[in-house]
Design a protein around this motif. Structure first.
Motif, PDB file in Angstrom:
ATOM      1  N   VAL A 253      -6.493   2.206  -9.158  1.00  0.00           N
ATOM      2  CA  VAL A 253      -5.198   1.684  -9.601  1.00  0.00           C
ATOM      3  C   VAL A 253      -4.321   2.867  -9.989  1.00  0.00           C
ATOM      4  N   ILE A 254      -3.129   2.896  -9.409  1.00  0.00           N
ATOM      5  CA  ILE A 254      -2.143   3.917  -9.775  1.00  0.00           C
ATOM      6  C   ILE A 254      -1.079   3.226 -10.626  1.00  0.00           C
ATOM      7  N   ARG A 255      -0.988   3.644 -11.868  1.00  0.00           N
ATOM      8  CA  ARG A 255      -0.052   3.021 -12.804  1.00  0.00           C
ATOM      9  C   ARG A 255       1.072   4.010 -13.112  1.00  0.00           C
ATOM     10  N   ILE A 256       2.311   3.539 -12.887  1.00  0.00           N
ATOM     11  CA  ILE A 256       3.489   4.382 -13.159  1.00  0.00           C
ATOM     12  C   ILE A 256       4.193   3.806 -14.384  1.00  0.00           C
ATOM     13  N   PRO A 257       4.035   4.418 -15.544  1.00  0.00           N
ATOM     14  CA  PRO A 257       4.692   3.887 -16.741  1.00  0.00           C
ATOM     15  C   PRO A 257       6.182   4.221 -16.735  1.00  0.00           C
ATOM     16  N   ALA A 258       6.934   3.629 -17.671  1.00  0.00           N
ATOM     17  CA  ALA A 258       8.356   3.956 -17.810  1.00  0.00           C
ATOM     18  C   ALA A 258       8.498   5.365 -18.368  1.00  0.00           C
ATOM     19  N   TYR A 259       9.566   6.038 -17.988  1.00  0.00           N
ATOM     20  CA  TYR A 259       9.777   7.397 -18.483  1.00  0.00           C
ATOM     21  C   TYR A 259      10.053   7.365 -19.982  1.00  0.00           C
ATOM     22  N   MET A 260       9.732   8.455 -20.636  1.00  0.00           N
ATOM     23  CA  MET A 260       9.968   8.582 -22.076  1.00  0.00           C
ATOM     24  C   MET A 260      11.296   9.272 -22.375  1.00  0.00           C
ATOM     25  N   GLN A 261      11.658  10.262 -21.540  1.00  0.00           N
ATOM     26  CA  GLN A 261      12.841  11.054 -21.855  1.00  0.00           C
ATOM     27  C   GLN A 261      13.438  11.616 -20.578  1.00  0.00           C
ATOM     28  N   ARG A 262      14.712  11.343 -20.363  1.00  0.00           N
ATOM     29  CA  ARG A 262      15.438  11.911 -19.220  1.00  0.00           C
ATOM     30  C   ARG A 262      16.727  12.560 -19.717  1.00  0.00           C
ATOM     31  N   VAL A 263      17.107  13.671 -19.060  1.00  0.00           N
ATOM     32  CA  VAL A 263      18.356  14.358 -19.357  1.00  0.00           C
ATOM     33  C   VAL A 263      19.061  14.646 -18.039  1.00  0.00           C
ATOM     34  N   SER A 264      20.361  14.925 -18.112  1.00  0.00           N
ATOM     35  CA  SER A 264      21.156  15.231 -16.927  1.00  0.00           C
ATOM     36  C   SER A 264      21.692  16.650 -17.013  1.00  0.00           C
ATOM     37  N   VAL A 265      21.747  17.299 -15.848  1.00  0.00           N
ATOM     38  CA  VAL A 265      22.328  18.637 -15.749  1.00  0.00           C
ATOM     39  C   VAL A 265      23.381  18.583 -14.656  1.00  0.00           C
ATOM     40  N   GLU A 266      24.600  19.014 -14.985  1.00  0.00           N
ATOM     41  CA  GLU A 266      25.681  19.002 -14.009  1.00  0.00           C
ATOM     42  C   GLU A 266      26.449  20.311 -14.097  1.00  0.00           C
ATOM     43  N   GLY A 267      27.198  20.584 -13.043  1.00  0.00           N
ATOM     44  CA  GLY A 267      27.994  21.820 -13.035  1.00  0.00           C
ATOM     45  C   GLY A 267      27.349  22.912 -12.222  1.00  0.00           C
ATOM     46  N   GLN A 268      27.429  24.135 -12.732  1.00  0.00           N
ATOM     47  CA  GLN A 268      27.085  25.328 -11.964  1.00  0.00           C
ATOM     48  C   GLN A 268      25.598  25.675 -12.041  1.00  0.00           C
ATOM     49  N   VAL A 269      24.746  24.736 -11.563  1.00  0.00           N
ATOM     50  CA  VAL A 269      23.330  25.013 -11.376  1.00  0.00           C
ATOM     51  C   VAL A 269      23.003  24.769  -9.909  1.00  0.00           C
ATOM     52  N   LYS A 270      21.885  25.301  -9.456  1.00  0.00           N
ATOM     53  CA  LYS A 270      21.575  25.218  -8.028  1.00  0.00           C
ATOM     54  C   LYS A 270      21.140  23.819  -7.602  1.00  0.00           C
ATOM     55  N   ARG A 271      20.590  23.038  -8.592  1.00  0.00           N
ATOM     56  CA  ARG A 271      20.131  21.702  -8.242  1.00  0.00           C
ATOM     57  C   ARG A 271      20.496  20.738  -9.373  1.00  0.00           C
ATOM     58  N   PRO A 272      21.788  20.321  -9.448  1.00  0.00           N
ATOM     59  CA  PRO A 272      22.158  19.368 -10.495  1.00  0.00           C
ATOM     60  C   PRO A 272      21.485  18.021 -10.266  1.00  0.00           C
ATOM     61  N   GLY A 273      21.252  17.277 -11.346  1.00  0.00           N
ATOM     62  CA  GLY A 273      20.624  15.975 -11.221  1.00  0.00           C
ATOM     63  C   GLY A 273      20.105  15.473 -12.549  1.00  0.00           C
ATOM     64  N   ILE A 274      19.212  14.474 -12.465  1.00  0.00           N
ATOM     65  CA  ILE A 274      18.586  13.863 -13.642  1.00  0.00           C
ATOM     66  C   ILE A 274      17.130  14.303 -13.666  1.00  0.00           C
ATOM     67  N   PHE A 275      16.675  14.784 -14.830  1.00  0.00           N
ATOM     68  CA  PHE A 275      15.337  15.361 -14.944  1.00  0.00           C
ATOM     69  C   PHE A 275      14.582  14.685 -16.084  1.00  0.00           C
ATOM     70  N   GLU A 276      13.271  14.581 -15.884  1.00  0.00           N
ATOM     71  CA  GLU A 276      12.397  14.004 -16.909  1.00  0.00           C
ATOM     72  C   GLU A 276      11.747  15.135 -17.691  1.00  0.00           C
ATOM     73  N   MET A 277      11.765  15.006 -19.021  1.00  0.00           N
ATOM     74  CA  MET A 277      11.235  16.062 -19.889  1.00  0.00           C
ATOM     75  C   MET A 277      10.015  15.549 -20.641  1.00  0.00           C
ATOM     76  N   LYS A 278       9.082  16.467 -20.846  1.00  0.00           N
ATOM     77  CA  LYS A 278       7.913  16.176 -21.662  1.00  0.00           C
ATOM     78  C   LYS A 278       8.108  16.751 -23.066  1.00  0.00           C
ATOM     79  N   LYS A 279       7.310  16.262 -23.957  1.00  0.00           N
ATOM     80  CA  LYS A 279       7.390  16.730 -25.336  1.00  0.00           C
ATOM     81  C   LYS A 279       7.052  18.215 -25.395  1.00  0.00           C
ATOM     82  N   GLY A 280       7.901  18.969 -26.128  1.00  0.00           N
ATOM     83  CA  GLY A 280       7.675  20.391 -26.301  1.00  0.00           C
ATOM     84  C   GLY A 280       8.358  21.271 -25.276  1.00  0.00           C
TER      85      GLY A 280
END
Length: 812
Positions: A309-336
């Protein structure tokens, strides 16, 4: 009664033996009771399939069958039935087997088989900005297992797998053995061997040991045993939390990433970094897809087992990066994880990013707030869920730039430092050029309020060490050094006439007429000795008594030698004209063709050569000439076309008559035809039909033709023999008359000399032109006339009625 029962038992035993034999010809131990006549077509098909699957021909099976008790006569019957064409039942079975195999299996180059897996993909359009979503939308990244690779030694066998077992050497044996539901493989003469749950390496050792107990040559090493995986089983896994959750049938060689791809990846709110692989109701492994996306690390891409069984839980934390970066988008962050980790997910700043600080839009329990993360905080700042990081561009300005252009050897942009002076910048630019206007240079300087001002500099004093003149520079200063050439007027001189390269040339000091003649390529052969030079008149005062606008100089030169001209010095804006010789005409020709004695080209020896002169020089007309068929074809000159184009016919912008006329002259006609009355010329050479010829004219003398050609809108285009006593109507009737579109009253005739005549009429009488031999009658098409509609007729009738009523009222 006993006899009847005994007979029934024997019959059943015999039938059962035949059926068993049909199912496995090679595995049966006793073939003495086999009766081929009792075998059905389906049994024969099964025997043939068995032989093919074991790569054994009927000839190779004969000694084996005879050794097992089968009689030679029965084997001959069996061989005969196997050689017979396939019956309808066999053909149907073959087609069914082929379809089943195509639908349920796929086979790679090396013969390994795998059940075909079909899953429908759904492209993610909602979470396109989520980092990692593109991994599951690309159909070329499906993570399918490669069946061409060697079987992993840790591959665990299970029901549904199929092994290819071979004994080779002194003794030979070859069979494809499936793993049964009970997890066992059955080998002929060896028995059943349990292999389920064992790795392929362990199962190979166990099978080799079991075969060695039956085949003595295997134990002695004279024969070898090979075991390979010929068919891979399908396992079932369950995916929860994906875009397409559910149970999936996949290869037993498949991995977690392969299953995630089939499920479309994490769902709308699914985590990409905390995916759980459950095995035996326990978390076997936690998968972080970012390890693969960022570093290419596939350590989390573990193999799957049945009922995983492959279980995909809901994400805990997402942030967005926009502007002058090479790969703007929405990213998931882990604690720490810090902003530095987030920046690595976004592939870092691009080349235009402002990196001193990053603006963060944060969410509180009630409202938004803004924070600036300084460069020093990148390694310590922990992003919060919902943070939006904006990376701006660097400013379009410079902190240490000055610029110099103009009359220096290296005009460019240079770095500025405190205390830098104008002389330092000139040294960096490799000094002033020879044409530099050193008494004055300008500096465009930005004031603190960003307005500009001009600062003038005396470069001579500045370079001589005068500190007051050697002005200190400021950043963004733009220094311009003028050139004395900027203040010199650009003079031109014009030459035209009989010279190879007429045109406008640059004027240089001390330029002479000889110099200009050579520069313009020299005189051409038609140049005369006369040269006219016009020079502008310059004066501070207006002389009303002198009406001249230019001063004229007439000079004589020797045209054959440019250097013999008087060394006349030219001035700016002089206009030189090289005159043409009074008489300088190259020989020009006309052409005569047709029924003359010496056709060809003839030079116009006299300016007033006429038709009669050229015909006489061509030896006169031949006996076959048609004296009424002499004409001149004169090329239409470009000037004539220009004249037509220049005439304004006042036809309106949309009218195409003038355009059609111009196109006809340019593309269709090309020649104008001049009829010649040769009989009149012979009687009187001074006749007006004896026209003067122009260069390029072509005289055509037609050969006598007794036919009359009738064309146009007639029933039959044809050529009718000339009959002296017959008129225009005779020839029209000879071709069947005009058709329904023919306009008979506008018919016309073209005579052999190019002259045309039209039909005329007076009162009720119509006069048709005279027909001569070699002429051509043409019947044009009637123009289309729009008939009056009923409505138009009623309208006109109404108007007439009203008009009649008015007239009657007036008369009363």
């Amino acid at each position: 009664m006993k006899k009847i029962i005994t007979a029934i038992v024997l019959f059943v035993a015999l039938f059962q033996t035949s059926t068993l034999m049909a199912q496995d010809l090679l595995k049966s131990t006793d073939l003495s009771t086999l009766k081929v006549d009792y075998l059905s077509d389906a049994d024969i098909v099964k025997i043939k399939t068995q032989l093919q699957s074991n790569n054994v021909t009927i000839e190779q099976a004969e000694p084996m069958a005879l050794a097992k008790g089968m009689s030679a006569s029965e084997f001959a019957k069996l061989k005969e039935r196997l050689a017979m064409p396939a019956t309808k039942n066999e053909a149907v079975k073959k087609e069914t087997d082929k379809t089943d195999e195509d639908d349920s299996r796929k086979t790679d180059t090396f013969g390994r088989k795998q059940e075909k897996i079909v899953n429908t993909k759904v492209k993610d359009s909602i979470n396109a900005l989520v980092f990692g979503s593109e991994l599951f939308d690309n159909p070329t990244l499906n993570f399918e297992p490669n069946l061409k690779l060697a079987t992993p030694v840790n591959y665990v066998l299970g029901p549904g797998d199929e092994l290819q077992i071979s004994v080779y050497g002194v003794q030979e044996f070859n069979a494809s053995v499936p793993v049964s539901i009970e997890g066992k493989v059955t080998i002929q003469y060896v028995g059943q061997i349990p292999v389920s749950g064992m790795t392929i390496e362990a199962a190979t050792q166990k099978i080799r040991g079991a075969i060695a107990r039956v085949y003595s040559t295997v134990a002695s090493g004279q024969s070898q045993v090979g075991v390979s995986l010929s068919r891979i089983r399908t396992i079932r896994v369950t995916i929860i939390g994906s875009k397409q959750p559910g149970n999936y049938s996949i290869s037993s060689l498949a991995t977690v990433y392969n299953a995630l791809f089939l499920g479309g990846g994490p769902g709308k709110n699914g985590s990409y970094r905390n995916i759980e692989l459950l095995r035996g109701n326990k978390v076997y492994r936690t998968i972080d897809i970012y390890h693969f996306l960022v570093n290419g690390d596939q350590s989390d891409n573990v193999g799957l087992k049945d009922n995983d069984v492959i279980r995909i839980p809901a994400y805990m934390q997402r942030v967005s990066v926009e502007g002058q970066v090479k790969r703007p988008g929405i990213f998931e962050m882990k604690k720490g994880e810090t902003f530095t980790d987030l920046l690595s997910f976004a592939s870092g700043f691009n080349e235009f990013a402002y990196t001193a600080s990053v603006n963060v839009l944060q969410k509180t329990n009630k409202e938004f707030k803004v924070r600036d993360v300084k460069f020093e905080e990148f390694n310590t700042y922990t992003p919060l869920s919902g943070d939006v990081f904006s990376v701006t561009k660097i400013l379009n300005r410079f902190e240490n730039r000055v610029k110099i252009d103009g009359a220096v050897f290296r005009p460019d942009t240079y770095s500025f430092y405190e205390g830098m002076r104008i002389s330092d910048l000139i040294v960096k630019a490799d000094g002033l050029k020879e044409d530099a206007y050193a008494t004055r240079a300008k500096i465009i300087r930005l004031k603190p309020d960003l307005t500009t001002q001009i600062v003038n500099v005396n470069l001579i004093k500045a370079l001589d060490g005068d500190l007051e003149a050697d002005i200190s520079l400021q950043k963004e200063d733009v220094v311009t050094v003028y050139s004395i050439l900027d203040f010199v007027e650009e003079y031109k001189i014009t030459i035209d006439g009989e010279i190879k390269k007429p045109g406008i040339y640059n004027y240089y000091e001390n330029l002479t007429l000889n110099d200009l003649l050579v520069q313009a390529g020299g005189l051409i052969g038609s140049a005369s000795k006369r040269v006219e030079i016009a020079r502008m008149i310059q004066s501070e005062e207006i002389d009303d008594a002198n009406p001249n606008k230019a001063q004229i100089f007439n000079i004589e030169i020797t045209a054959t030698n440019n250097e013999q001209a008087r060394n006349f010095e030219l001035m700016p804006f002089d206009v030189i004209n090289i005159r043409r010789m009074a008489v300088y005409d190259k020989p020009e020709t006309v052409t005569i063709s047709g029924a003359v004695n010496y056709a060809g080209k003839y030079v116009l020896a006299n300016k007033k050569d006429k038709v009669y002169d050229i015909v006489e020089r061509a030896g006169g007309l031949t006996s076959l000439a048609n004296v009424e068929g002499v004409k001149i074809k004169r090329p239409i000159q470009a000037k004539q076309i220009e004249a037509v184009e220049s005439v304004d016919l006042n036809l309106g912008k949309k009218d195409s008559i003038q355009k059609k006329l111009t196109k006809k002259l340019k593309e269709d006609l090309k020649f104008a035809t001049i009829p010649v009355d040769w009989k009149s010329i012979v009687k009187n050479p001074k006749s007006n039909t004896n026209v003067t010829l122009f260069p390029g004219d072509e005289i055509e003398v037609a050969i006598f033709n007794e036919g009359v050609k009738v064309t146009g809108n007639v029933l039959l285009t044809s050529e009718i023999p000339y009959d002296r006593g017959k008129g225009f109507g005779y020839y029209l009737n000879a071709v069947g008359g005009v058709d329904n579109k023919g306009w008979k009253k506008k018919a016309y005739i073209i005579y052999p000399n190019g002259k045309a005549a039209v039909t005329s009429s007076f009162l009720f009488f119509r006069n048709y032109p005279r027909v001569t031999p070699g002429s051509q009658i043409i019947v044009p098409e009637k123009p289309e006339v729009k008939k009056m509609s009923t409505g138009e007729f009623v309208s006109i009738a109404g108007v007439l009625a009203s008009l009649a009523g008015v007239i009657i009222a007036i008369l009363r």
